[in-house]
Design a protein around this motif. Structure first.
Motif, PDB file in Angstrom:
ATOM      1  N   HIS A 120      15.855  40.472 -65.239  1.00  0.00           N
ATOM      2  CA  HIS A 120      15.693  39.367 -66.182  1.00  0.00           C
ATOM      3  C   HIS A 120      15.673  39.879 -67.626  1.00  0.00           C
ATOM      4  O   HIS A 120      16.255  39.258 -68.524  1.00  0.00           O
ATOM      5  CB  HIS A 120      14.387  38.604 -65.895  1.00  0.00           C
ATOM      6  N   VAL A 281       9.084  33.678 -65.000  1.00  0.00           N
ATOM      7  CA  VAL A 281      10.409  33.110 -64.777  1.00  0.00           C
ATOM      8  C   VAL A 281      10.600  31.860 -65.635  1.00  0.00           C
ATOM      9  O   VAL A 281      11.696  31.615 -66.144  1.00  0.00           O
ATOM     10  CB  VAL A 281      10.619  32.806 -63.281  1.00  0.00           C
ATOM     11  N   LEU A 282       9.544  31.068 -65.842  1.00  0.00           N
ATOM     12  CA  LEU A 282       9.640  29.926 -66.758  1.00  0.00           C
ATOM     13  C   LEU A 282      10.005  30.408 -68.165  1.00  0.00           C
ATOM     14  O   LEU A 282      10.876  29.838 -68.831  1.00  0.00           O
ATOM     15  CB  LEU A 282       8.313  29.165 -66.813  1.00  0.00           C
ATOM     16  N   GLU A 285      13.600  31.529 -68.271  1.00  0.00           N
ATOM     17  CA  GLU A 285      14.526  30.394 -68.250  1.00  0.00           C
ATOM     18  C   GLU A 285      14.627  29.757 -69.628  1.00  0.00           C
ATOM     19  O   GLU A 285      15.713  29.405 -70.092  1.00  0.00           O
ATOM     20  CB  GLU A 285      14.083  29.352 -67.225  1.00  0.00           C
ATOM     21  N   GLU A 289      18.290  30.704 -70.810  1.00  0.00           N
ATOM     22  CA  GLU A 289      19.125  29.523 -70.576  1.00  0.00           C
ATOM     23  C   GLU A 289      18.986  28.478 -71.680  1.00  0.00           C
ATOM     24  O   GLU A 289      19.764  27.526 -71.727  1.00  0.00           O
ATOM     25  CB  GLU A 289      18.759  28.890 -69.219  1.00  0.00           C
ATOM     26  N   VAL A 291      16.596  26.374 -71.855  1.00  0.00           N
ATOM     27  CA  VAL A 291      16.095  25.161 -71.203  1.00  0.00           C
ATOM     28  C   VAL A 291      14.774  24.735 -71.842  1.00  0.00           C
ATOM     29  O   VAL A 291      13.892  25.570 -72.078  1.00  0.00           O
ATOM     30  CB  VAL A 291      15.895  25.413 -69.696  1.00  0.00           C
ATOM     31  N   THR A 333       6.398  21.378 -63.290  1.00  0.00           N
ATOM     32  CA  THR A 333       7.697  22.040 -63.186  1.00  0.00           C
ATOM     33  C   THR A 333       8.127  22.074 -61.725  1.00  0.00           C
ATOM     34  O   THR A 333       7.337  21.789 -60.820  1.00  0.00           O
ATOM     35  CB  THR A 333       7.644  23.476 -63.755  1.00  0.00           C
ATOM     36  N   PRO A 337      15.100  26.758 -59.815  1.00  0.00           N
ATOM     37  CA  PRO A 337      15.779  26.545 -61.094  1.00  0.00           C
ATOM     38  C   PRO A 337      16.792  25.400 -60.986  1.00  0.00           C
ATOM     39  O   PRO A 337      17.402  25.214 -59.939  1.00  0.00           O
ATOM     40  CB  PRO A 337      16.478  27.886 -61.336  1.00  0.00           C
ATOM     41  N   PRO A 338      16.987  24.648 -62.059  1.00  0.00           N
ATOM     42  CA  PRO A 338      16.211  24.731 -63.299  1.00  0.00           C
ATOM     43  C   PRO A 338      14.789  24.225 -63.066  1.00  0.00           C
ATOM     44  O   PRO A 338      14.584  23.185 -62.443  1.00  0.00           O
ATOM     45  CB  PRO A 338      16.973  23.810 -64.257  1.00  0.00           C
ATOM     46  N   PHE A 339      13.809  24.958 -63.563  1.00  0.00           N
ATOM     47  CA  PHE A 339      12.418  24.664 -63.268  1.00  0.00           C
ATOM     48  C   PHE A 339      11.891  23.450 -64.025  1.00  0.00           C
ATOM     49  O   PHE A 339      10.878  22.877 -63.650  1.00  0.00           O
ATOM     50  CB  PHE A 339      11.549  25.885 -63.591  1.00  0.00           C
ATOM     51  N   THR A 340      12.545  23.077 -65.076  1.00  0.00           N
ATOM     52  CA  THR A 340      12.031  22.005 -65.915  1.00  0.00           C
ATOM     53  C   THR A 340      12.304  20.617 -65.325  1.00  0.00           C
ATOM     54  O   THR A 340      13.326  20.395 -64.664  1.00  0.00           O
ATOM     55  CB  THR A 340      12.649  22.079 -67.323  1.00  0.00           C
TER      56      THR A 340
END
Length: 362
Positions: A120, A281-282, A285, A289, A291, A333, A337-340
């Motif tokens: 990551h 990971v949040l 992302e 990304e 996001v 969340t 993914p996507p976690f949002t």
């Protein structure tokens, strides 16, 4: 410790190595690694007290503080790995004084998996060329993690202090620097920020602590307000790995885990160590990304469940936070993914409603 006692320990270790064969030593080391991996799954207390053979561990490369690594970028978009002692070489890489700077401190071992920290972080470096991204890796394996929490915390923190000095000497402004770290790395980053503030009489702009580790000793939980202009804590587990109590100017509790005692696991997680990794990971992302993962200010998880929150006071997980952000923030969340959930994550839903939204989210 007297020089005679130190000399005696060295002779005893050498004498032991003469008795043990190379095969014996390798077998003991394999047992050390297996034992540490098993105990880590039980939490920091078990990990710190694991009955490993440190004498044998000390014969292998990787446990000395100087065995850590810096990851910096070249102008041709390549991530280069340097020994931590190579601070003087930073000026030869793609460090631009006109950019904001992110120093990410890693001191948490993960196997090669979906949660691979190192993968990551390299992706973060190559995708965010609008930032100076410097990764300091103190724990790419379980042995380094063990020595970081047991013996090397102060040395690692001092190195972050020296790194901050090198960057500011090169023209990077402290107000343009964000220090971030996950787990043990959050406490190392906090110590580096503290030493820098004391030595330079200046504060870096931000410290972002991602589920700071509870550590072997409570005195080693170093994340607190005042170490940077803004201290943001993104909680994740809050039981055996991460700190439950609020520590920063802003404390974000995704899914209420780490705040509400009955909520033990993050979405999609079946273990506490997964929940400990989840906010990392949040964060990745959001940074990689782009996001939006919004959270809203609320007095407690109970108030959040009742939608009794200040929905005008929201923020997004990432690097940029409103100047007036302060207090506790909550959000929902997803497990994958996507976690949002985007703006839908600002309001509590029953599990059935959340599952329904999971199927329709893109």
């Amino acid at each position: 410790m007297s020089i005679y006692l130190s000399y005696g320990i060295i002779l005893a270790l050498i004498g032991r190595c003469w008795v043990l064969s190379a095969t014996d030593i390798d077998q003991i080391q394999r047992h050390n690694i297996k034992l540490l991996s098993e105990q880590l799954n039980r939490g920091w207390r078990a990990f710190c007290d694991a009955p490993v053979d440190e004498g044998v561990m000390s014969l292998f490369q990787g446990i000395h503080p100087s065995d850590g690594r810096l990851h910096v970028m070249t102008i041709t978009n390549q991530s280069v790995e340097l020994p931590v002692r190579s601070l003087s070489q930073l000026k030869d890489f793609d460090i631009n004084t006109e950019r904001k700077t992110l120093i990410y401190v890693n001191a948490f071992h993960t196997n090669d998996s979906y949660f691979s920290v190192q993968e990551h972080l390299i992706l973060l470096q190559t995708s965010r060329r609008d930032l100076n991204v410097i990764v300091v890796d103190f724990a790419r394996n379980v042995e380094q993690l063990y020595y970081a929490v047991r013996h090397h915390l102060s040395v690692h923190g001092y190195f972050i202090y020296k790194l901050l000095n090198s960057l500011t000497d090169a023209g990077i402004k402290p107000e343009d620097i964000t220090l971030a770290g996950h787990s043990v790395g959050a406490n190392i980053a906090a110590l580096g920020a503290q030493l820098y503030a004391k030595g330079s009489k200046q504060l870096v702009n931000q410290l972002i602590a991602i589920d700071p580790a509870t550590m072997c000793r409570t005195s080693d939980i170093l994340v607190k307000q005042g170490l940077a202009t803004r201290v943001v804590v993104i909680h994740g587990e809050g039981d055996v790995y991460g700190v439950r109590v609020p520590l920063g100017n802003v404390d974000i509790y995704p899914n209420g885990v780490g705040f509400f005692p009955r909520r033990k696991l993050q979405p999609g997680c079946e273990s506490k160590i997964c929940s400990h990794m989840y906010p990392f990971v949040l964060f990745m992302e959001a940074l990689i990304e782009g996001v939006m993962i919004p959270a809203t200010k609320c007095e407690s998880w109970a108030k959040f469940r009742l939608a009794d929150c200040n929905f005008k006071n929201t923020l997004n997980i990432g690097l940029v936070y409103p100047a007036d952000a302060k207090g506790l923030y909550f959000c929902l969340t997803q497990p994958n993914p996507p976690f949002t959930y985007m703006e839908h994550g600002l309001r509590y839903k029953s599990r059935q409603e959340a599952n329904s939204l999971d199927k329709t989210s893109v």
